[in-house]
Design an enzyme around this catalytic site. Structure first.
Site, short mmCIF file in Angstrom:
data_model
loop_
_atom_site.label_atom_id
_atom_site.label_comp_id
_atom_site.label_asym_id
_atom_site.label_seq_id
_atom_site.Cartn_x
_atom_site.Cartn_y
_atom_site.Cartn_z
N GLN A 86 0.82 -1.17 0.36
CA GLN A 86 -0.13 0.07 0.00
C GLN A 86 0.87 1.30 -0.03
O GLN A 86 0.48 2.19 -0.85
CB GLN A 86 -1.01 0.28 1.19
CG GLN A 86 -2.14 -0.97 1.03
CD GLN A 86 -3.16 -0.93 2.23
OE1 GLN A 86 -3.28 0.00 2.89
NE2 GLN A 86 -3.99 -1.87 2.33
N HIS A 108 -8.55 -2.17 6.05
CA HIS A 108 -7.68 -2.40 7.19
C HIS A 108 -6.71 -1.21 7.42
O HIS A 108 -6.38 -0.34 6.71
CB HIS A 108 -6.94 -3.54 7.08
CG HIS A 108 -6.01 -3.97 8.14
ND1 HIS A 108 -6.51 -4.26 9.44
CD2 HIS A 108 -4.51 -4.55 7.93
CE1 HIS A 108 -5.53 -4.64 10.04
NE2 HIS A 108 -4.30 -4.77 9.46
N GLU A 195 -5.33 -12.40 14.98
CA GLU A 195 -4.62 -13.24 14.02
C GLU A 195 -3.24 -14.02 14.47
O GLU A 195 -3.24 -15.33 14.29
CB GLU A 195 -4.05 -12.50 12.96
CG GLU A 195 -5.23 -11.79 11.88
CD GLU A 195 -4.49 -10.98 10.96
OE1 GLU A 195 -5.35 -10.29 9.98
OE2 GLU A 195 -3.47 -10.44 11.24
#
Length: 334
Positions: A86, A108, A195
């Protein structure tokens, strides 16, 4: 208690006349782009030249253009490419075309939270983060229901960022299930922790540890696989439908007793202290710094660990057993 918005709280008219660019056409990208289109929005998909997703998006009737062109055209940009790419895409394709009053959105919060992307003050910065894989987000939208989403506004330059983010959430079906208000920091830190400590890292290591314990004790690997991997889905489905109480209601009394008898021996105070350390490293930015550095070096440790894990005995045994059960639609990763 959390603030949650629903369809009645969101107005699609806030997106009328907006030119929306969805960058990326992976798991989330395809779900967002298709659902936005079906909600009547002016959407284009931005991809790099030669992307294998280009033809897939066009086959769905979407307009696909190079990423830079998509950003030039749009006044609302949703970034749904991998976290590690990104910052570069922002610098090369997004930042040069941002104008005052534009909206920059994310699925996110990683790059905003850890300062890899620093948008100008004159643009709105917001987030819509569905709490499901993209294929499920799309399936539920098509069925007329939706996936819960987390929504946040990091920067409200226009004064109507919240109206816009809720309209976007509605356009992909999120407000049908509920749009829960959060912050970029909370979404990012809890997502990374979940996660690492539970959903991916914690569960995979727990499964492997159980499997290895049984195999080392002399039990057949195939039996160990069924007991520690295969049946995990049965338990998780019960969690998903009715929580821990429903799982305990559904299993045998012996299994429920085993839960109470052994659970805290496995996940004990040492485990909890490790979780606190994981969370502290996420909050401080230490984890993000390590992951960014790993990518800058070409991912040597990540790639080595990936190869090692794919050669674990549980993967070899599982592959053979899943071939016996074609109704599972088994998938094999080379």
């Amino acid at each position: 208690m959390a603030t949650i918005y629903y369809d009645k709280d969101a107005d699609l008219s806030h997106l009328e006349g907006r030119k929306i660019a969805v960058l990326g056409y992976g798991s989330q990208g395809h779900a967002h782009a298709l659902s936005l289109r079906d909600s009547g929005m002016d959407v284009r998909v931005g991809l790099y030249e030669g992307s294998p997703s280009w033809e897939k998006a066009e086959a769905e009737g979407l307009r696909v253009v190079p990423t830079t062109q998509a950003c030039q055209e749009a006044d609302m940009i949703m970034v749904l490419i991998p976290d590690t790419k990104q910052a570069q895409v922002y610098k090369e394709a997004i930042e040069p075309h941002l104008e005052p009053g534009n909206t920059l959105m994310f699925g996110h919060g990683f790059n905003i939270r850890f300062g890899q992307i620093v948008p100008p003050k004159e643009v709105d910065v917001s987030m819509v983060a569905p709490k499901a894989p993209g294929h499920r987000v799309r399936e539920l939208f098509v069925e007329g229901v939706g996936t819960p989403v987390l929504v946040a506004v990091y920067q409200d330059a226009t004064g109507h960022a919240w109206e816009d983010v809720l309209a976007y959430a509605k356009a992909i079906g999120g407000t049908r299930a509920g749009a829960l208000v959060t912050t970029f920091a909370e979404e990012t830190e809890t997502d990374l922790f979940g996660e690492q400590a539970v959903l991916c890292g914690g569960v995979s290591e727990l499964i492997k540890a159980g499997f290895e314990t049984l195999v080392e004790a002399g039990y057949q690997p195939e039996v160990a696989y069924f007991e520690t991997m295969h049946e995990m889905k049965l338990i998780v489905d019960l969690f998903y439908q009715g929580g821990l109480a429903y799982m305990r209601y559904s299993v045998s009394d012996t299994a429920e007793h085993g839960d109470y008898h052994a659970g805290r021996k496995v996940i004990n105070e040492q485990s909890r202290e490790a979780m606190k350390k994981i969370l502290a490293d996420i909050q401080s930015g230490a984890y993000a710094e390590e992951w960014i550095e790993e990518n800058a070096k070409g991912r040597p440790n990540f790639n080595a660990r990936r190869r090692e894990e794919r050669n674990h005995l549980i993967e070899k045994v599982g592959r053979q057993l899943r071939r016996m059960m074609p109704w599972l639609n088994p998938v094999e990763i080379d």
